[in-house]
Scaffold this motif. Structure first.
Motif, mmCIF file in Angstrom:
data_model
loop_
_atom_site.group_PDB
_atom_site.id
_atom_site.type_symbol
_atom_site.label_atom_id
_atom_site.label_comp_id
_atom_site.label_asym_id
_atom_site.label_seq_id
_atom_site.Cartn_x
_atom_site.Cartn_y
_atom_site.Cartn_z
ATOM 1 N N CYS A 112 91.366 24.630 74.074
ATOM 2 C CA CYS A 112 91.599 25.508 72.930
ATOM 3 C C CYS A 112 90.281 26.140 72.511
ATOM 4 O O CYS A 112 89.252 25.464 72.391
ATOM 5 N N CYS A 147 97.291 24.271 69.277
ATOM 6 C CA CYS A 147 95.993 24.152 68.631
ATOM 7 C C CYS A 147 95.988 25.140 67.460
ATOM 8 O O CYS A 147 96.574 26.226 67.553
ATOM 9 N N VAL A 197 93.407 32.382 68.142
ATOM 10 C CA VAL A 197 93.172 31.113 68.821
ATOM 11 C C VAL A 197 93.739 31.251 70.232
ATOM 12 O O VAL A 197 94.855 31.743 70.410
ATOM 13 N N PRO A 212 88.930 27.995 69.291
ATOM 14 C CA PRO A 212 89.279 28.383 67.922
ATOM 15 C C PRO A 212 88.752 29.773 67.595
ATOM 16 O O PRO A 212 87.933 30.329 68.334
ATOM 17 N N VAL A 234 89.638 22.339 63.465
ATOM 18 C CA VAL A 234 90.561 22.479 64.589
ATOM 19 C C VAL A 234 91.600 21.361 64.526
ATOM 20 O O VAL A 234 91.250 20.202 64.281
ATOM 21 N N SER A 270 93.317 26.611 64.105
ATOM 22 C CA SER A 270 91.983 26.541 63.513
ATOM 23 C C SER A 270 92.004 27.124 62.109
ATOM 24 O O SER A 270 92.894 27.903 61.752
ATOM 25 N N HIS A 276 85.570 29.619 62.551
ATOM 26 C CA HIS A 276 86.400 28.538 62.011
ATOM 27 C C HIS A 276 85.778 27.194 62.375
ATOM 28 O O HIS A 276 85.397 26.976 63.519
#
Lengths: 116, 116
Positions: free
Chosen positions: B23, B92, B4, B25, B32, B94, B29
């Motif tokens: 962000c 962040c 990430v 991910p 989030v 994920s 994915h």
């Protein structure tokens, strides 16, 4: 409501000693997941392990081992023969099966200091 | 090595200014999460998306914070106007979005925000 308690705010040991980090959790759900993350001085959060509530087998990965005891709602983490590189903040976290509570509930973390 | 990514890594701004954190991910994915880490509160969930749809933003101050996913490869967290109490590290994370919350959340390096 769910809660994760890491009673040890800071632990300091000398290199090569074994150290155990405690984690106690509270949840009303019968199915849940427990995690440990490591946060080194650089700041990122590194995933270490995931355990589901149906699997109470202890797990070992190299010098790391985890002891999950549902009867005491604990998921403790032991580092054997600690090394300076193990110095970090370690977080225990809980995640329920669903129903809206999809995020992780974290404990406050244990700052582990390994002295050379 | 899929990770990430978050930008910026560090942001210093003055009170009242708009702040946008981004962000990316891990590819593939579909969930989030945005978390905030402070000394006082620890790690707390702010918002959560699945397949780009917001599912839970109950942890976010609604009057000044907003979170979006313009596309599957970008999540944003915006603060307008920023206040000194918003100073924190914003993470962040994920995950694969597996049924029953069986997946693991992988965290980005975080954005350290300082509001003067």
């Amino acid at each position: 409501a769910q809660k994760v308690t890491q009673a040890q705010t800071e632990i300091s040991v000398v290199e090569k000693e074994d150290v155990t980090l405690d984690c106690v959790y509270e949840t009303r759900d019968t199915t849940y997941y427990l995690f440990w993350y490591k946060q080194p001085p650089s700041g990122e959060l590194v995933f270490l392990i995931r355990r589901n509530s149906f699997d109470e087998q202890n797990e070992i990965s190299g010098r790391y081992s985890w002891n999950f005891q549902k009867s005491t709602s604990s998921f403790n983490f032991t580092i054997t023969a600690s090394q300076v590189v193990d110095s970090a903040v370690y977080f225990c976290a809980l995640r329920n099966l669903g129903g809206g509570a999809d995020g992780l509930t974290f404990g406050k973390g244990t700052h582990l200091i390994i002295q050379p | 090595d899929a990770r990430v990514t978050q930008t910026p890594r560090d942001k210093v701004t003055e009170m009242g200014q708009e702040v946008t954190m981004r962000c990316q991910p891990i590819l593939g994915h579909n969930t989030v999460f945005w978390y905030r880490q402070t000394m006082k509160q620890g790690l707390e969930l702010l918002a959560y998306f699945r397949n780009r749809a917001p599912l839970d933003d109950s942890g976010m101050p609604k009057d000044r914070f907003s979170a979006e996913m313009p596309d599957a490869t970008l999540a944003t967290l915006k603060i307008q106007p920023s206040e000194p109490r918003d100073s924190a590290v914003y993470f962040c994370a994920s995950g694969l979005g597996l049924a029953g919350n069986r997946d693991t959340q992988y965290f980005g390096p975080g954005t350290r925000l300082t509001v003067l």
